[in-house]
Design an enzyme around this catalytic site. Sequence first.
Site, PDB file in Angstrom:
ATOM      1  N   ILE A  23     -27.269  68.647 -36.627  1.00 13.73           N
ATOM      2  CA  ILE A  23     -26.755  68.068 -35.384  1.00 13.73           C
ATOM      3  C   ILE A  23     -27.672  68.407 -34.217  1.00 13.73           C
ATOM      4  O   ILE A  23     -28.101  69.552 -34.076  1.00 13.73           O
ATOM      5  CB  ILE A  23     -25.324  68.599 -35.131  1.00 13.73           C
ATOM      6  N   ASP A  91     -33.460  69.889 -33.214  1.00 11.05           N
ATOM      7  CA  ASP A  91     -32.711  70.716 -34.156  1.00 11.05           C
ATOM      8  C   ASP A  91     -32.028  71.887 -33.442  1.00 11.05           C
ATOM      9  O   ASP A  91     -30.872  72.212 -33.716  1.00 11.05           O
ATOM     10  CB  ASP A  91     -33.746  71.276 -35.160  1.00 11.05           C
ATOM     11  N   LYS A 177     -35.445  80.966 -47.107  1.00 11.45           N
ATOM     12  CA  LYS A 177     -34.172  80.275 -46.875  1.00 11.45           C
ATOM     13  C   LYS A 177     -33.943  80.215 -45.364  1.00 11.45           C
ATOM     14  O   LYS A 177     -33.547  81.194 -44.735  1.00 11.45           O
ATOM     15  CB  LYS A 177     -33.041  81.059 -47.562  1.00 11.45           C
ATOM     16  N   PRO A 178     -34.200  79.034 -44.755  1.00 15.74           N
ATOM     17  CA  PRO A 178     -33.983  78.924 -43.301  1.00 15.74           C
ATOM     18  C   PRO A 178     -32.493  78.823 -42.970  1.00 15.74           C
ATOM     19  O   PRO A 178     -31.663  78.640 -43.860  1.00 15.74           O
ATOM     20  CB  PRO A 178     -34.699  77.627 -42.939  1.00 15.74           C
ATOM     21  N   SER A 231     -27.748  88.319 -38.012  1.00 12.91           N
ATOM     22  CA  SER A 231     -26.711  89.148 -37.393  1.00 12.91           C
ATOM     23  C   SER A 231     -26.503  90.458 -38.157  1.00 12.91           C
ATOM     24  O   SER A 231     -26.866  90.566 -39.335  1.00 12.91           O
ATOM     25  CB  SER A 231     -25.413  88.356 -37.352  1.00 12.91           C
ATOM     26  N   GLU A 252     -34.151  92.668 -39.314  1.00 14.31           N
ATOM     27  CA  GLU A 252     -34.289  92.480 -37.860  1.00 14.31           C
ATOM     28  C   GLU A 252     -32.957  91.935 -37.393  1.00 14.31           C
ATOM     29  O   GLU A 252     -32.624  90.792 -37.678  1.00 14.31           O
ATOM     30  CB  GLU A 252     -35.392  91.458 -37.551  1.00 14.31           C
ATOM     31  N   CYS A 286     -32.873  87.699 -29.785  1.00 12.13           N
ATOM     32  CA  CYS A 286     -32.347  88.998 -30.225  1.00 12.13           C
ATOM     33  C   CYS A 286     -32.664  90.099 -29.229  1.00 12.13           C
ATOM     34  O   CYS A 286     -31.886  91.023 -29.048  1.00 12.13           O
ATOM     35  CB  CYS A 286     -32.894  89.334 -31.601  1.00 12.13           C
ATOM     36  N   GLU A 385     -23.191  91.809 -28.408  1.00 11.75           N
ATOM     37  CA  GLU A 385     -24.193  90.768 -28.229  1.00 11.75           C
ATOM     38  C   GLU A 385     -23.496  89.418 -28.050  1.00 11.75           C
ATOM     39  O   GLU A 385     -22.684  89.032 -28.880  1.00 11.75           O
ATOM     40  CB  GLU A 385     -25.082  90.723 -29.480  1.00 11.75           C
ATOM     41  N   LYS A 455     -31.586 102.136 -34.361  1.00 15.05           N
ATOM     42  CA  LYS A 455     -30.130 102.098 -34.585  1.00 15.05           C
ATOM     43  C   LYS A 455     -29.716 100.835 -35.356  1.00 15.05           C
ATOM     44  O   LYS A 455     -30.412 100.438 -36.294  1.00 15.05           O
ATOM     45  CB  LYS A 455     -29.396 102.236 -33.237  1.00 15.05           C
TER      46      LYS A 455
HETATM   47  P1  NAD Z   1     -26.563  84.975 -39.391  1.00 15.53           P
HETATM   48  O1  NAD Z   1     -26.556  86.374 -39.830  1.00 15.53           O
HETATM   49  O2  NAD Z   1     -25.297  84.241 -39.328  1.00 15.53           O
HETATM   50  O3  NAD Z   1     -27.527  84.098 -40.300  1.00 15.53           O
HETATM   51  C1  NAD Z   1     -28.859  84.431 -40.552  1.00 15.53           C
HETATM   52  C2  NAD Z   1     -29.268  83.849 -41.884  1.00 15.53           C
HETATM   53  O4  NAD Z   1     -28.512  84.477 -42.900  1.00 15.53           O
HETATM   54  C3  NAD Z   1     -29.039  82.355 -42.028  1.00 15.53           C
HETATM   55  O5  NAD Z   1     -30.119  81.794 -42.739  1.00 15.53           O
HETATM   56  C4  NAD Z   1     -27.776  82.299 -42.865  1.00 15.53           C
HETATM   57  O6  NAD Z   1     -27.666  81.125 -43.637  1.00 15.53           O
HETATM   58  C5  NAD Z   1     -27.965  83.496 -43.760  1.00 15.53           C
HETATM   59  N1  NAD Z   1     -26.721  84.030 -44.336  1.00 15.53           N
HETATM   60  C6  NAD Z   1     -25.462  83.940 -43.854  1.00 15.53           C
HETATM   61  N2  NAD Z   1     -24.599  84.577 -44.684  1.00 15.53           N
HETATM   62  C7  NAD Z   1     -25.320  85.074 -45.710  1.00 15.53           C
HETATM   63  C8  NAD Z   1     -25.017  85.843 -46.866  1.00 15.53           C
HETATM   64  N3  NAD Z   1     -23.774  86.219 -47.151  1.00 15.53           N
HETATM   65  N4  NAD Z   1     -26.022  86.200 -47.686  1.00 15.53           N
HETATM   66  C9  NAD Z   1     -27.293  85.849 -47.415  1.00 15.53           C
HETATM   67  N5  NAD Z   1     -27.643  85.104 -46.357  1.00 15.53           N
HETATM   68  C10 NAD Z   1     -26.676  84.726 -45.491  1.00 15.53           C
HETATM   69  O7  NAD Z   1     -27.289  85.002 -37.988  1.00 15.53           O
HETATM   70  P2  NAD Z   1     -27.625  83.760 -37.054  1.00 15.53           P
HETATM   71  O8  NAD Z   1     -26.321  83.342 -36.450  1.00 15.53           O
HETATM   72  O9  NAD Z   1     -28.447  82.759 -37.764  1.00 15.53           O
HETATM   73  O10 NAD Z   1     -28.580  84.430 -35.978  1.00 15.53           O
HETATM   74  C11 NAD Z   1     -28.095  85.096 -34.870  1.00 15.53           C
HETATM   75  C12 NAD Z   1     -28.267  86.592 -35.015  1.00 15.53           C
HETATM   76  O11 NAD Z   1     -29.588  86.931 -35.424  1.00 15.53           O
HETATM   77  C13 NAD Z   1     -28.061  87.322 -33.726  1.00 15.53           C
HETATM   78  O12 NAD Z   1     -27.195  88.403 -33.943  1.00 15.53           O
HETATM   79  C14 NAD Z   1     -29.453  87.832 -33.342  1.00 15.53           C
HETATM   80  O13 NAD Z   1     -29.489  88.981 -32.609  1.00 15.53           O
HETATM   81  C15 NAD Z   1     -30.118  87.981 -34.644  1.00 15.53           C
HETATM   82  N6  NAD Z   1     -31.563  87.800 -34.507  1.00 15.53           N
HETATM   83  C16 NAD Z   1     -32.355  88.899 -34.563  1.00 15.53           C
HETATM   84  C17 NAD Z   1     -33.726  88.786 -34.416  1.00 15.53           C
HETATM   85  C18 NAD Z   1     -34.610  89.985 -34.474  1.00 15.53           C
HETATM   86  O14 NAD Z   1     -35.814  89.846 -34.495  1.00 15.53           O
HETATM   87  N7  NAD Z   1     -34.089  91.181 -34.497  1.00 15.53           N
HETATM   88  C19 NAD Z   1     -34.293  87.527 -34.252  1.00 15.53           C
HETATM   89  C20 NAD Z   1     -33.461  86.423 -34.199  1.00 15.53           C
HETATM   90  C21 NAD Z   1     -32.086  86.579 -34.338  1.00 15.53           C
END
Ligand code: NAD
Length: 492
Positions: A23, A91, A177-178, A231, A252, A286, A385, A455
């Site tokens: 979307i 995207d 896996k994006p 996350s 990360e 992040c 956050e 942490k």
């Molecule tokens: P998310 O954890 O929901 O998803 C991240 C990835 O994990 C996605 O590809 C998702 O499909 C996959 N995923 C979800 N459930 C899974 C499971 N059970 N097993 C394996 N893979 C799974 O996070 P998001 O909503 O995509 O991103 C936001 C979060 O990412 C924020 O908390 C942010 O702080 C963090 N973030 C951190 C950094 C960093 O460099 N530290 C960079 C970008 C984002």
Amino acid sequence: MRDKLFIDGTWLAPAKGGSFEVINPATEEVIHHAPAGTQEDIALAVAAARRAFDTGPWPKMSGKERAAILRKISSLILERKEHLARLEVMDNGKPFPEAVWDMEDTAGCFNFYAGLAEEMDAHPEEPIALGDTRFSAKVVQEPIGVAGAIIPWNYPLLMASWKVAPALAAGCTMVLKPSELTPVTALELGAIVEEAGLPAGVLNIVTGLGAEAGKPLSEHPDIDKLAFTGSVPTGAKIMAAAARDIKNVSLELGGKSPFIVFADSDIEKAVEWIMFGIFWNQGQVCSATSRVLVEESLYPALINRLIEEAARIKIGDGLTEGTLLGPLVSKSQYDKVLAAIDRARTDGATVAGGGKRPAGFNTGYFLEPTIITDMAEDSFVWREEIFGPVVCVKSFETEKDAIRLANDSRFGLAAAVMSKDKARTERVARALRAGIVWINCSQPTFTEAPWGGYKQSGIGRELGRWGLQNYLETKQITAFEADEPWGWYLKT
Ligand code: NAD
């Protein structure tokens, strides 16, 4: 936009034939149906990566040979940067100039790791002096094996490059896996690596949902290393999955990064860096400096200037000329951020600027740049956050007070400090418990420098030479050089 998975150098429809909607967050229109990979596709992708690692040429090639392909990938990204940036905007929602910058950084990342791959040729082994002269020892580094990379949606292609480039430089193979929210440019990367001549199976790209594709990837026994950005709750699941087979893991995760502004700061510079720290990429960063601590005497003037400037930010579709703030990435992210603002109000904080859908925007996940004040130290909005264009601003009295407030968080990804007093910025930078500390700025990120958190913000470091180490094993080779017998069992 591509509708097939990239596995073993070929484009495959997902085994179960499923797809999911992509979307455009500015228009809420479905712009694509991306292939929904599942456990079956992950199994094929991991098998291909395993084969490519165990029997293929990639891990055995010289650093120079791998660097040539990495450089080709880099130049193809640069050639297509406008096209890729446009896809990224549709995207993810970010303003087009930010997306172009991301593409340049992505290309730069492949180029940087090409350089490190070549350096590996120049230093193939390191002699180690031992305390016993009968022995000689050296250390060599070798690719860790098959890596699984799971990435988020905030910088779709850039986050891919932070993992793919060092892994390939090291000689690893990978399954990527994006995020299901932003799958489009990762599949474009498949076409790019194919064109660059990367051997089949070295990089495999499986789009799909977290539970359907991410989970089986994290649990696959043939994966040697898991690299995750996302996350904290998902990071914990990845770590638990890695624990079962003792996989190497780097994480990360999130942040709630503080920005300390001392009263001797130039107010205009402070306002601009605060805005860059929290409104860039709609605050979906992040390391976003989401907690601003301002020395008491500067606080009233700074808050006024910040509210004034934040209200002038041009909001719009990322593809519209002049846009500086696009929509949030998805409906669920939008609802989450609005709920956090509501909760801040209920908890007694003041929404001093923004806080609602901007006038004239009836569709799209748009939110005004939001400034929150008067929140309690234990409130949700101050501690958790939000991952949106929402900044909490608080005043402080002393340096000690500022450091205590800044460090009082379960996160420790980034922090920033501003002052004209160099001794003070240096002292505060050392006192902050965070993996990245910016002085007199916030957010500029460089491929050469390590990135990662203290942490609950994660484990390990990406970027720079630290990023390469994520994908290398260290082996000692020790030789008994003396002619005499060892003489422990067989006494002469
Ligand atoms: P998310 O954890 O929901 O998803 C991240 C990835 O994990 C996605 O590809 C998702 O499909 C996959 N995923 C979800 N459930 C899974 C499971 N059970 N097993 C394996 N893979 C799974 O996070 P998001 O909503 O995509 O991103 C936001 C979060 O990412 C924020 O908390 C942010 O702080 C963090 N973030 C951190 C950094 C960093 O460099 N530290 C960079 C970008 C984002």
